[in-house]
Design a protein around this motif. Structure first.
Motif, PDB file in Angstrom:
ATOM      1  N   LEU A 165       0.708  -1.102  -0.065  1.00 33.61           N
ATOM      2  CA  LEU A 165       0.150   0.156   0.007  1.00 33.61           C
ATOM      3  C   LEU A 165       0.781   1.291   0.168  1.00 33.61           C
ATOM      4  N   ASN A 166       0.338   2.270  -0.636  1.00 31.96           N
ATOM      5  CA  ASN A 166       0.830   3.423  -0.396  1.00 31.96           C
ATOM      6  C   ASN A 166       0.270   4.189   0.782  1.00 31.96           C
ATOM      7  N   GLU A 167       1.335   4.970   1.606  1.00 31.91           N
ATOM      8  CA  GLU A 167       0.994   5.541   2.769  1.00 31.91           C
ATOM      9  C   GLU A 167       0.851   6.881   2.522  1.00 31.91           C
ATOM     10  N   VAL A 168      -0.299   7.582   3.005  1.00 32.41           N
ATOM     11  CA  VAL A 168      -0.211   9.158   2.818  1.00 32.41           C
ATOM     12  C   VAL A 168      -0.834   9.684   3.822  1.00 32.41           C
ATOM     13  N   ASN A 169      -0.387  10.875   4.315  1.00 37.27           N
ATOM     14  CA  ASN A 169      -0.889  11.338   5.687  1.00 37.27           C
ATOM     15  C   ASN A 169      -1.806  12.496   5.123  1.00 37.27           C
ATOM     16  N   ILE A 170      -2.899  12.639   6.085  1.00 40.02           N
ATOM     17  CA  ILE A 170      -4.009  13.642   5.710  1.00 40.02           C
ATOM     18  C   ILE A 170      -3.311  15.217   5.519  1.00 40.02           C
ATOM     19  N   GLY A 171      -2.272  15.314   6.013  1.00 33.12           N
ATOM     20  CA  GLY A 171      -1.535  16.807   5.906  1.00 33.12           C
ATOM     21  C   GLY A 171      -1.429  17.037   4.321  1.00 33.12           C
ATOM     22  N   ARG A 172      -0.700  16.142   3.762  1.00 33.87           N
ATOM     23  CA  ARG A 172      -0.308  15.958   2.467  1.00 33.87           C
ATOM     24  C   ARG A 172      -1.579  15.925   1.469  1.00 33.87           C
ATOM     25  N   GLU A 231      -6.499   6.522  -7.749  1.00 34.79           N
ATOM     26  CA  GLU A 231      -6.258   7.197  -9.045  1.00 34.79           C
ATOM     27  C   GLU A 231      -6.540   8.560  -8.912  1.00 34.79           C
ATOM     28  N   ALA A 232      -7.008   9.189  -8.142  1.00 36.70           N
ATOM     29  CA  ALA A 232      -7.461  10.681  -8.224  1.00 36.70           C
ATOM     30  C   ALA A 232      -6.026  11.270  -7.322  1.00 36.70           C
ATOM     31  N   LEU A 233      -5.407  10.300  -6.405  1.00 39.33           N
ATOM     32  CA  LEU A 233      -4.335  10.795  -5.848  1.00 39.33           C
ATOM     33  C   LEU A 233      -2.893  10.670  -6.586  1.00 39.33           C
ATOM     34  N   VAL A 234      -2.911   9.518  -7.652  1.00 44.27           N
ATOM     35  CA  VAL A 234      -1.871   9.360  -8.391  1.00 44.27           C
ATOM     36  C   VAL A 234      -2.291  10.584  -9.495  1.00 44.27           C
ATOM     37  N   ALA A 235      -3.251  11.031 -10.077  1.00 41.77           N
ATOM     38  CA  ALA A 235      -3.409  11.978 -10.950  1.00 41.77           C
ATOM     39  C   ALA A 235      -2.988  13.291 -10.401  1.00 41.77           C
ATOM     40  N   ALA A 236      -3.227  13.610  -8.983  1.00 42.38           N
ATOM     41  CA  ALA A 236      -2.860  14.995  -8.346  1.00 42.38           C
ATOM     42  C   ALA A 236      -1.415  14.949  -7.988  1.00 42.38           C
ATOM     43  N   GLY A 237      -0.880  13.696  -8.249  1.00 42.02           N
ATOM     44  CA  GLY A 237       0.863  13.725  -7.747  1.00 42.02           C
ATOM     45  C   GLY A 237       1.195  13.739  -6.382  1.00 42.02           C
ATOM     46  N   VAL A 238       0.068  13.195  -5.594  1.00 46.83           N
ATOM     47  CA  VAL A 238       0.434  12.905  -4.205  1.00 46.83           C
ATOM     48  C   VAL A 238       1.126  11.603  -4.121  1.00 46.83           C
ATOM     49  N   ILE A 239       0.746  10.572  -5.151  1.00 44.78           N
ATOM     50  CA  ILE A 239       1.461   9.361  -4.907  1.00 44.78           C
ATOM     51  C   ILE A 239       2.248   9.184  -6.261  1.00 44.78           C
ATOM     52  N   SER A 240       3.134   8.467  -6.583  1.00 45.30           N
ATOM     53  CA  SER A 240       3.669   8.159  -7.632  1.00 45.30           C
ATOM     54  C   SER A 240       3.173   6.946  -8.573  1.00 45.30           C
ATOM     55  N   LYS A 241       3.139   5.900  -7.707  1.00 47.72           N
ATOM     56  CA  LYS A 241       2.527   4.536  -8.212  1.00 47.72           C
ATOM     57  C   LYS A 241       1.164   4.134  -7.592  1.00 47.72           C
ATOM     58  N   PRO A 242       0.293   3.502  -8.441  1.00 45.76           N
ATOM     59  CA  PRO A 242      -1.025   3.212  -7.701  1.00 45.76           C
ATOM     60  C   PRO A 242      -0.871   1.863  -6.778  1.00 45.76           C
ATOM     61  N   ARG A 243       0.111   1.060  -7.024  1.00 45.52           N
ATOM     62  CA  ARG A 243       0.425  -0.177  -6.022  1.00 45.52           C
ATOM     63  C   ARG A 243      -0.836  -0.906  -5.927  1.00 45.52           C
ATOM     64  N   ASP A 244      -1.056  -1.246  -4.679  1.00 43.71           N
ATOM     65  CA  ASP A 244      -2.410  -2.250  -4.479  1.00 43.71           C
ATOM     66  C   ASP A 244      -3.558  -1.402  -3.774  1.00 43.71           C
ATOM     67  N   GLY A 245      -3.043  -0.115  -3.568  1.00 47.79           N
ATOM     68  CA  GLY A 245      -4.233   0.874  -2.851  1.00 47.79           C
ATOM     69  C   GLY A 245      -3.530   1.790  -1.896  1.00 47.79           C
ATOM     70  N   LYS A 279      -3.468   3.767   2.006  1.00 43.92           N
ATOM     71  CA  LYS A 279      -3.796   3.808   3.481  1.00 43.92           C
ATOM     72  C   LYS A 279      -3.895   5.303   3.876  1.00 43.92           C
ATOM     73  N   ILE A 280      -4.780   5.711   4.483  1.00 46.71           N
ATOM     74  CA  ILE A 280      -4.670   7.051   4.937  1.00 46.71           C
ATOM     75  C   ILE A 280      -4.157   7.096   6.390  1.00 46.71           C
ATOM     76  N   LEU A 281      -3.210   7.901   6.681  1.00 47.21           N
ATOM     77  CA  LEU A 281      -2.689   8.138   7.957  1.00 47.21           C
ATOM     78  C   LEU A 281      -3.048   9.495   8.680  1.00 47.21           C
ATOM     79  N   GLY A 282      -3.112   9.584   9.872  1.00 50.67           N
ATOM     80  CA  GLY A 282      -3.417  10.780  10.565  1.00 50.67           C
ATOM     81  C   GLY A 282      -2.560  11.858  10.811  1.00 50.67           C
TER      82      GLY A 282
END
Length: 157
Positions: A73-80, A99-113, A115-118
């Motif tokens: 999984l890609n791990e993304v913080n809510i601050g980002r 897909e929206a996060l990849v398009a926005a440039g928040v993550i680079s690869k879609p991987r398996d999904g 996970k949002i961190l706080g």
């Protein structure tokens, strides 16, 4: 100090040792390799070799396990995510997905999904469709008026 006065500190660099250049050099004759034997020759690679005895790395048992179907999984913080919303890269009205996060440039690869961190603060009211979310992230999203839908087998962890 001028440009022509710049130099290394004293002792920062050593001269190269020239081995096998005569008895007077102190590293002549055998060139620091000792006398005879396999390791005095070139092309020797016997790290871990113990003279025929079973090497330590083969005597000790194997440890651990690599799961062949592990979910990555890609791990993304809510601050980002809030930064992307502020920059106008994420649409507030649309659902936030992988897909929206990849398009926005928040993550680079879609991987398996995703996970949002706080970590960080979320001000925008967003709806998420993600693989996972931490308890603190879910609390922060719901506090901002948003919602979280978990996809697939990955639940809160």
């Amino acid at each position: 100090m001028k440009l022509n006065e710049i130099r290394d500190n004293e002792g920062a660099s050593k001269n190269r040792m020239r081995v096998g250049r005569g008895i007077g050099s102190g590293k002549g004759k055998t060139g620091g390799r000792g006398v005879k034997g396999q390791t005095s020759r070139t092309g020797v690679a016997i790290k871990g070799f113990e003279g025929g005895q079973m090497p330590l790395h083969r005597r000790l048992p194997k440890r651990g396990f690599n799961k062949p179907n592990a979910i990555e999984l890609n791990e993304v913080n809510i601050g980002r995510i809030q930064q992307a919303v502020d920059a106008g890269k994420l649409d507030k009205s649309a659902t936030v997905t992988n897909e929206a996060l990849v398009a926005a440039g928040v993550i680079s690869k879609p991987r398996d999904g995703v996970k949002i961190l706080g970590v960080g603060e979320l001000k925008a009211k967003l709806s998420f469709q993600v693989a996972g979310a931490s308890k603190s992230a879910v609390a922060a999203i719901e506090k901002a008026g948003g919602s979280v839908t978990l996809l697939g087998a990955v639940a809160q962890a």
